[in-house]
Design a protein around this motif. Structure first.
Motif, mmCIF file in Angstrom:
data_model
loop_
_atom_site.group_PDB
_atom_site.id
_atom_site.type_symbol
_atom_site.label_atom_id
_atom_site.label_comp_id
_atom_site.label_asym_id
_atom_site.label_seq_id
_atom_site.Cartn_x
_atom_site.Cartn_y
_atom_site.Cartn_z
ATOM 1 N N PRO A 165 -7.096 11.000 0.523
ATOM 2 C CA PRO A 165 -6.108 10.447 -0.401
ATOM 3 C C PRO A 165 -6.583 9.107 -0.950
ATOM 4 O O PRO A 165 -7.347 8.393 -0.304
ATOM 5 N N GLU A 166 -6.128 8.776 -2.131
ATOM 6 C CA GLU A 166 -6.396 7.477 -2.745
ATOM 7 C C GLU A 166 -5.153 6.614 -2.511
ATOM 8 O O GLU A 166 -4.065 6.933 -2.997
ATOM 9 N N VAL A 167 -5.338 5.546 -1.757
ATOM 10 C CA VAL A 167 -4.238 4.642 -1.419
ATOM 11 C C VAL A 167 -4.217 3.516 -2.444
ATOM 12 O O VAL A 167 -5.226 2.836 -2.660
ATOM 13 N N LEU A 168 -3.067 3.346 -3.093
ATOM 14 C CA LEU A 168 -2.893 2.292 -4.087
ATOM 15 C C LEU A 168 -2.598 0.971 -3.377
ATOM 16 O O LEU A 168 -1.694 0.885 -2.550
ATOM 17 N N TYR A 169 -3.388 -0.039 -3.703
ATOM 18 C CA TYR A 169 -3.163 -1.407 -3.241
ATOM 19 C C TYR A 169 -2.611 -2.175 -4.431
ATOM 20 O O TYR A 169 -3.262 -2.254 -5.470
ATOM 21 N N ARG A 170 -1.414 -2.745 -4.267
ATOM 22 C CA ARG A 170 -0.821 -3.613 -5.286
ATOM 23 C C ARG A 170 -0.818 -5.026 -4.721
ATOM 24 O O ARG A 170 -0.176 -5.287 -3.706
ATOM 25 N N ARG A 194 0.844 -1.195 0.000
ATOM 26 C CA ARG A 194 0.000 0.000 0.000
ATOM 27 C C ARG A 194 0.879 1.245 0.000
ATOM 28 O O ARG A 194 1.881 1.294 0.709
ATOM 29 N N GLU A 195 0.456 2.224 -0.789
ATOM 30 C CA GLU A 195 1.129 3.529 -0.789
ATOM 31 C C GLU A 195 0.134 4.560 -1.319
ATOM 32 O O GLU A 195 -0.759 4.229 -2.098
ATOM 33 N N VAL A 196 0.279 5.787 -0.879
ATOM 34 C CA VAL A 196 -0.612 6.839 -1.366
ATOM 35 C C VAL A 196 -0.282 7.102 -2.831
ATOM 36 O O VAL A 196 0.869 7.365 -3.186
#
Length: 178
Positions: free
Chosen positions: A154-159, A138-140
């Motif tokens: 914020p939109e947190v990116l889930y990879r 996870r990262e913003v």
């Protein structure tokens, strides 16, 4: 899969129903009704609808393959009709979509963005990673200040990935065919 429902690729005539499900969710950023029609036409291979016994959409996931990362499915929106919630439909749609996309398109991982206050989506994607034995990072991706409206989180990116089962499904057709 919840009893009485089936998964299918969206069709253009599903666009209005998908738009209504998104609108009625009251949590998704609602896109224009036109965009849902386009999504059903141009991204049907990377999206899914759940249909009830009458063939009507009661849930959907829209997604696309990242142009510069063709093994990654980006999940854009997930929504389930109010009357179908609590039955595991979102998880069944996500499992069904990613399996189909792995077999047909060779994806082996997924990405999505989630705002910190979206507990249901956080649970859905975290449990997907756990269920499939895949790492999740996870990262913003987009800070809230980038959005034109005030107060956007914020939109947190889930990879998530690589997903072992998807990697196996992605290679199975090639191995069988040749």
């Amino acid at each position: 899969m919840p009893e009485g429902l089936k998964l299918d690729a969206p069709r253009v005539e599903d666009g209005a129903a998908i738009w209504r499900i998104a609108r009625d969710s009251r949590v998704l950023d609602l896109n224009s009704s036109y965009s849902y029609l386009l999504w059903c036409r141009d991204f049907a291979a990377t999206s899914v609808v759940a249909r009830d016994g009458d063939g009507e959409p009661v849930g959907f996931i829209t997604g696309y393959v990242r142009p510069r990362h063709p093994r990654t499915l980006v999940v854009w929106q997930v929504a389930v009709d109010h009357g179908q919630r609590g039955r595991g439909l979102a998880a069944a749609m996500l499992d069904g979509l990613t399996t189909r996309a792995a077999e047909e398109l060779g994806i082996d991982g997924i990405e999505t963005t989630i705002t910190p206050d979206n507990t249901a989506s956080n649970r859905l994607f975290t449990s997907y990673a756990e269920r499939h034995g895949a790492p999740v990072r996870r990262e913003v991706l987009f800070e809230g200040a980038l959005f034109p409206e005030e107060g956007h989180e914020p939109e947190v990116l889930y990879r998530i990935g690589p997903v072992p089962a998807l990697a196996s499904a992605a290679t199975a057709p090639a191995a069988a065919g040749g």
